[in-house]
Design an enzyme around this catalytic site. Structure first.
Site, short mmCIF file in Angstrom:
data_model
loop_
_atom_site.label_atom_id
_atom_site.label_comp_id
_atom_site.label_asym_id
_atom_site.label_seq_id
_atom_site.Cartn_x
_atom_site.Cartn_y
_atom_site.Cartn_z
N CYS A 285 -15.19 9.15 13.59
CA CYS A 285 -15.10 7.82 14.22
C CYS A 285 -13.62 7.46 14.24
O CYS A 285 -12.78 8.34 14.44
CB CYS A 285 -15.96 6.80 13.46
SG CYS A 285 -15.45 6.53 11.76
N GLN B 276 -0.76 -9.07 17.69
CA GLN B 276 -1.67 -9.68 18.66
C GLN B 276 -2.20 -11.02 18.12
O GLN B 276 -2.67 -11.86 18.87
CB GLN B 276 -2.80 -8.67 18.94
CG GLN B 276 -4.09 -9.18 19.52
CD GLN B 276 -5.18 -9.25 18.45
OE1 GLN B 276 -4.90 -9.29 17.24
NE2 GLN B 276 -6.43 -9.24 18.88
N LYS C 66 4.96 -8.11 4.48
CA LYS C 66 4.49 -9.32 5.17
C LYS C 66 5.06 -10.58 4.55
O LYS C 66 5.38 -11.53 5.27
CB LYS C 66 2.96 -9.38 5.14
CG LYS C 66 2.32 -8.45 6.15
CD LYS C 66 0.83 -8.74 6.28
CE LYS C 66 0.24 -7.86 7.38
NZ LYS C 66 -1.23 -8.00 7.46
N ASN D 171 -0.73 -5.85 14.23
CA ASN D 171 -0.93 -7.21 13.68
C ASN D 171 -0.44 -8.29 14.65
O ASN D 171 -0.85 -9.44 14.57
CB ASN D 171 -0.14 -7.39 12.38
CG ASN D 171 -0.56 -6.49 11.25
OD1 ASN D 171 0.23 -6.21 10.35
ND2 ASN D 171 -1.79 -6.00 11.27
N CYS E 9 -12.41 -6.59 10.83
CA CYS E 9 -11.81 -6.84 12.15
C CYS E 9 -11.17 -5.55 12.67
O CYS E 9 -11.13 -5.33 13.89
CB CYS E 9 -10.77 -7.95 12.07
SG CYS E 9 -11.50 -9.57 11.82
N1 LIG Z 1 -6.56 -9.06 -2.68
C1 LIG Z 1 -5.60 -9.33 -1.81
N2 LIG Z 1 -4.37 -9.68 -2.24
C2 LIG Z 1 -3.37 -9.96 -1.38
N3 LIG Z 1 -3.51 -9.90 -0.05
C3 LIG Z 1 -4.70 -9.55 0.45
C4 LIG Z 1 -5.80 -9.24 -0.40
N4 LIG Z 1 -6.85 -8.91 0.38
C5 LIG Z 1 -6.43 -9.00 1.67
N5 LIG Z 1 -5.14 -9.39 1.71
C6 LIG Z 1 -4.30 -9.60 2.91
O1 LIG Z 1 -4.96 -10.55 3.73
C7 LIG Z 1 -4.57 -10.34 5.07
C8 LIG Z 1 -5.82 -10.41 5.93
O2 LIG Z 1 -5.43 -10.59 7.26
P1 LIG Z 1 -5.89 -9.69 8.49
O3 LIG Z 1 -7.24 -9.16 8.28
O4 LIG Z 1 -5.62 -10.50 9.70
O5 LIG Z 1 -4.77 -8.56 8.40
P2 LIG Z 1 -4.77 -6.97 8.41
O6 LIG Z 1 -5.43 -6.46 7.19
O7 LIG Z 1 -3.34 -6.64 8.63
O8 LIG Z 1 -5.62 -6.64 9.71
P3 LIG Z 1 -6.28 -5.23 10.15
O9 LIG Z 1 -7.27 -4.91 9.06
O10 LIG Z 1 -6.92 -5.55 11.47
O11 LIG Z 1 -5.18 -4.25 10.24
C9 LIG Z 1 -3.87 -8.99 5.14
O12 LIG Z 1 -2.50 -9.17 5.37
C10 LIG Z 1 -4.15 -8.37 3.77
O13 LIG Z 1 -3.11 -7.53 3.32
#
Ligand SMILES: Nc1ncnc2c1ncn2[C@@H]1O[C@H](COP(=O)(O)OP(=O)(O)OP(=O)(O)O)[C@@H](O)[C@H]1O
Length: 407
Positions: free
Chosen positions: A365, A82, A96, A80, A198
């Site tokens: 994959c 980056q 988080k 995360n 992503c």
């Molecule tokens: N329904 C939800 N309720 C609370 N948080 C959410 C929900 N859906 C997504 N999120 C949060 O939104 C954020 C989206 O940010 P981002 O895609 O940059 O992070 P990530 O999921 O840590 O990335 P990656 O998928 O690349 O590991 C995440 O921290 C994810 O946990």
């Protein structure tokens, strides 16, 4: 432009320290003392504390937004950092919302941070959103985008929306009475699996900085009631061409949630709406990763195989052909020595696998989604014995060969 703060709210006074801190705002006539007091009175909910939520919450805190709510259920992962600059190496593994609070409080101790360490769902969204003046959606999945949209329309709250993928982003303001909502723009979600995340497709680390800061700007403008918000406009950001374009959006008179005759009058099941099978119904991936499962469920006619079972077959020298369906640049990061045919080329290159028609084929994959699609394509092309490696090369690195890097 009316302010998003209720007119009846008594504006809080600023201390001398706050006057010093916000002096560059106070000398802007468009903000001034009253504007800064509105920021102090404002309550903003950041949905997601990831790539977009990080710069968004940081700039809101720096600007003096009095109450910042954070919703996230996830923990900080090294991958995360980056782009999720609200977290740090020291907080890897922490929740988080806890990690973000540390950074926000360090930046501006006067800000009140309310942590919602939970997944936003239909069951809790209205209750969580109702106390905030502006909602900023920085999540990464369609279910949550439709959920936040509908909840904002039902509660009549503006939604400063942003989304990103690879080098491109979008931003708009939805949920207001006068403007269109997310459903006016996208009445239907894309078919599941069509739009890679992503995590699958990658993202330039700076891009969420660009788009999250636009969301923060829109949020501040809504609170202050200044400028031209992105209501009825979709901003398209292209970091490679470094171009910013806006498209006009219209309210859809047939919109089921914000139209004159709404059919969605309460929150619905957004997993079902987006065609997503909840993890509990497909057999939890974590269970598959943790146990040497040999009887994983068959998904859409494709048998699923665990990494432990594949390892056993390979060790026993069974006739198994392993095929990697990731992209060549991923293969360079780490591979299992299996031949590579990217998922998008499978249908065109089945001739290369002609001598494998009678072999057992296991496709893999990164984490198991693309290989499921590849397995379906192979099945359609007449390969009868194809299984999908659950959890992909990440599960292999987790359970079989921890010396491999994870990406
Ligand atoms: N329904 C939800 N309720 C609370 N948080 C959410 C929900 N859906 C997504 N999120 C949060 O939104 C954020 C989206 O940010 P981002 O895609 O940059 O992070 P990530 O999921 O840590 O990335 P990656 O998928 O690349 O590991 C995440 O921290 C994810 O946990």
């Amino acid at each position: 432009m009316p302010t998003a703060i209720e007119e009846t709210v008594e504006l809080p006074k600023l201390s001398n320290d706050e006057i010093a801190r916000y002096s560059r705002h106070l000398i802007l006539p468009e903000v001034g003392m009253e504007g800064q007091q509105k920021l102090k009175a404002a309550k903003v909910l950041c949905v997601g504390t990831g790539g977009l939520g990080a710069p968004l919450a940081l700039y809101l805190a720096a600007a003096g937004v009095g109450t910042i709510g954070l919703v996230d259920f996830d923990t900080v992962d090294a991958s995360n950092l980056q782009r999720q600059i609200i977290h740090s190496t020291a907080t890897v593994g922490k929740l988080k919302v806890d990690s973000a609070e540390i950074m926000l409080k360090g930046l501006n101790p006067t800000v009140k941070v309310i942590k919602h360490n939970t997944m936003l769902t239909s069951a809790n969204a209205l209750e969580i959103l109702k106390d905030y003046d502006v909602i900023a959606d920085g999540t990464d999945n369609f279910q949550t985008r439709y959920l936040v949209n509908d909840a904002c329309v039902l509660l009549n709250k503006p939604n400063a929306y942003g989304s990103i993928f690879r080098f491109e982003g979008q931003a708009s303001v939805f949920g207001t009475k006068e403007g269109p909502c997310y459903r006016c723009l996208y009445p239907e979600p894309p078919p599941p699996g069509l739009v890679p995340s992503c995590a699958e497709g990658g993202v330039l680390g700076i891009l969420p900085g660009l788009v999250g800061v636009i969301q923060a700007t829109e949020t501040i403008k809504l609170i202050l009631g200044i400028g031209e918000p992105l209501i009825g406009r979709l901003l398209l950001v292209d970091a490679l061409g470094m171009s910013f374009r806006t498209l006009k959006l219209r309210k859809n008179p047939e919109c089921p949630v914000c139209g004159p005759n709404p059919t969605v009058t309460e929150l619905i099941d957004y997993d079902q709406f987006c065609g997503i099978t909840p993890p509990s119904e497909v057999g939890p991936l974590e269970v598959a990763r943790d146990k040497a499962v040999t009887d994983l469920p068959v998904v859409d006619g494709i048998p699923q195989i665990s990494v432990q079972e594949l390892k056993r077959k390979l060790d026993a020298k069974e006739d198994v052909f392993v095929l990697d369906v990731r992209e060549p640049h991923e293969y360079k990061i780490v591979n299992l020595g299996a031949p590579l045919i990217p998922v998008g080329e499978i249908a065109l290159r089945t001739a290369e696998l002609a001598d494998k028609k009678d072999s057992e084929i296991v496709v893999h994959c990164k984490s198991g989604a693309r290989s499921q699609r590849a397995a379906l394509a192979l099945k359609q092309a007449g390969f009868t014995n194809v299984s999908n490696l659950t959890g992909g090369i990440l599960a292999w690195a987790d359970k079989i060969d921890p010396s491999l890097p994870k990406y």
